[in-house]
Design an enzyme around this catalytic site. Structure first.
Site, PDB file in Angstrom:
ATOM      1  N   ASN A 156       0.825  -1.211   0.000  1.00  0.00           N
ATOM      2  CA  ASN A 156       0.000   0.000   0.000  1.00  0.00           C
ATOM      3  C   ASN A 156       0.864   1.268   0.000  1.00  0.00           C
ATOM      4  O   ASN A 156       0.374   2.359   0.237  1.00  0.00           O
ATOM      5  CB  ASN A 156      -0.946  -0.002   1.211  1.00  0.00           C
ATOM      6  CG  ASN A 156      -0.198   0.007   2.550  1.00  0.00           C
ATOM      7  OD1 ASN A 156       1.042   0.085   2.574  1.00  0.00           O
ATOM      8  ND2 ASN A 156      -0.934  -0.059   3.650  1.00  0.00           N
ATOM      9  N   HIS A 194       3.327   1.956   2.108  1.00  0.00           N
ATOM     10  CA  HIS A 194       3.830   2.423   3.404  1.00  0.00           C
ATOM     11  C   HIS A 194       5.356   2.312   3.476  1.00  0.00           C
ATOM     12  O   HIS A 194       5.967   1.473   2.825  1.00  0.00           O
ATOM     13  CB  HIS A 194       3.128   1.731   4.583  1.00  0.00           C
ATOM     14  CG  HIS A 194       3.517   0.310   4.859  1.00  0.00           C
ATOM     15  ND1 HIS A 194       2.651  -0.597   5.418  1.00  0.00           N
ATOM     16  CD2 HIS A 194       4.681  -0.384   4.686  1.00  0.00           C
ATOM     17  CE1 HIS A 194       3.265  -1.755   5.567  1.00  0.00           C
ATOM     18  NE2 HIS A 194       4.498  -1.654   5.125  1.00  0.00           N
ATOM     19  N   GLU A 250       1.381   4.421   7.415  1.00  0.00           N
ATOM     20  CA  GLU A 250       0.353   3.927   6.514  1.00  0.00           C
ATOM     21  C   GLU A 250      -0.198   5.083   5.676  1.00  0.00           C
ATOM     22  O   GLU A 250       0.057   6.259   5.984  1.00  0.00           O
ATOM     23  CB  GLU A 250      -0.777   3.278   7.336  1.00  0.00           C
ATOM     24  CG  GLU A 250      -0.322   2.087   8.196  1.00  0.00           C
ATOM     25  CD  GLU A 250      -0.139   0.783   7.406  1.00  0.00           C
ATOM     26  OE1 GLU A 250       0.239   0.836   6.213  1.00  0.00           O
ATOM     27  OE2 GLU A 250      -0.358  -0.290   7.992  1.00  0.00           O
TER      28      GLU A 250
HETATM   29  C1  F6R Z   1       9.721  -3.031   8.360  1.00  0.00           C
HETATM   30  C2  F6R Z   1       8.868  -1.972   7.824  1.00  0.00           C
HETATM   31  C3  F6R Z   1       7.938  -2.197   6.683  1.00  0.00           C
HETATM   32  C4  F6R Z   1       8.409  -3.202   5.650  1.00  0.00           C
HETATM   33  C5  F6R Z   1       7.368  -3.376   4.544  1.00  0.00           C
HETATM   34  C6  F6R Z   1       7.786  -4.443   3.553  1.00  0.00           C
HETATM   35  O1  F6R Z   1      10.549  -2.533   9.387  1.00  0.00           O
HETATM   36  O2  F6R Z   1       8.911  -0.918   8.333  1.00  0.00           O
HETATM   37  O3  F6R Z   1       7.677  -0.955   6.066  1.00  0.00           O
HETATM   38  O4  F6R Z   1       9.633  -2.773   5.093  1.00  0.00           O
HETATM   39  O5  F6R Z   1       6.152  -3.732   5.110  1.00  0.00           O
HETATM   40  O6  F6R Z   1       7.815  -5.678   4.203  1.00  0.00           O
HETATM   41  P1  F6R Z   1       8.311  -7.012   3.457  1.00  0.00           P
HETATM   42  O7  F6R Z   1       9.757  -6.842   3.225  1.00  0.00           O
HETATM   43  O8  F6R Z   1       8.000  -8.108   4.439  1.00  0.00           O
HETATM   44  O9  F6R Z   1       7.520  -7.097   2.185  1.00  0.00           O
END
Ligand code: F6R
Length: 246
Positions: free
Chosen positions: A138, A140, A145
């Site tokens: 999304n 973030h 968010e």
């Molecule tokens: C983790 C964080 C999140 C992740 C994001 C991607 O510390 O802040 O923003 O980087 O959700 O997560 P993955 O790598 O699991 O797809």
């Protein structure tokens, strides 16, 4: 340099190896580097490769320190799905980063005060030299968010149902993902001197396109990075597919 500086690799492993090599080179060049670290699936192979660089010799974290982006609220200390446990098992337990140099947001007691203290600790360390970021489907960054203000600071936030769903697999069966977390703000992230965003796989293609080819809007938190002077995006072909099609 162009913003962002896209570095596109043929595979996921080539991408994460390149990120680890970049981190190793930056640490070698600046042993007292202040790192901003991230968790998530994307960084598991990055930290594994970084540990390999460390084991190969010539690399030391002894003078470095780190500040993680985020941590869940409400998990018991040491919980297997906490980002503290993730950092210990994927990086901190395997390198010579001194105890107490690997910071994560505090999530107990007076959380507002803890958030202000986290910002103060980052400032007292001299700010973050290199901030690692993943990206949510999304858009973030950290746990900022959609809708998060571009000048937001470290604070407690609600996690969207899609983020809770995406992170469910990290939790033991029968447990639910906490509804809130503490995250560095977008304003905090933008103050890092260099940002390295890593995106792997087709599920990140749309977020990457919206973030860097769309207009800047809080609806896509990562689009805030368009206003930063030094952003490197390491991604594989699948994540880059829509950016390339432009
Ligand atoms: C983790 C964080 C999140 C992740 C994001 C991607 O510390 O802040 O923003 O980087 O959700 O997560 P993955 O790598 O699991 O797809």
């Amino acid at each position: 340099m162009t913003n962002p500086d896209f570095r596109i690799f043929p595979s996921a492993s080539a991408t994460t190896d390149a990120v680890a090599a970049h981190l190793a080179a930056r640490l070698a060049a600046q042993p007292a580097i202040r790192l901003g670290l991230a968790t998530g699936n994307t960084f598991v192979p990055v930290y594994a490769a970084l540990v390999e660089h460390y084991r190969a010799g010539g690399l030391s974290f002894a003078q470095a320190c780190s500040f993680n982006l985020d941590e869940y609220v409400g998990l018991p200390p040491g919980h297997v799905a906490s980002f503290r446990a993730y950092m210990q098992s994927h990086l901190f337990d395997h390198v010579d980063l001194p105890e107490g140099h690997g910071h994560l947001p505090a999530v107990e007691g007076d959380i507002e005060l803890a958030c202000r203290n986290y910002e103060a600790a980052i400032a007292a360390a001299g700010g973050i030299d290199l901030q690692l970021l993943g990206i949510g489907r999304n858009g973030h960054i950290g746990f900022n968010e959609p809708g998060s203000a571009f000048d937001s600071r470290t604070r407690q936030v609600d996690l969207t149902p899609s983020t809770q769903e995406a992170n469910k697999a990290d939790f033991p069966a029968g447990e639910t993902v906490p509804p809130t977390a503490v995250t560095m703000g977008i304003g905090t992230i933008l103050e890092a001197r260099e940002i390295v965003l890593v995106a792997i796989g087709a599920t990140k293609a749309e977020a990457l396109q919206t973030a860097f080819r769309g207009k800047q809007t809080p609806a896509c938190p990562a689009s805030a990075l368009q206003m930063h002077a030094k952003v490197l995006v390491f991604c594989d072909e699948a994540a880059a597919s829509l950016v390339r099609a432009d």
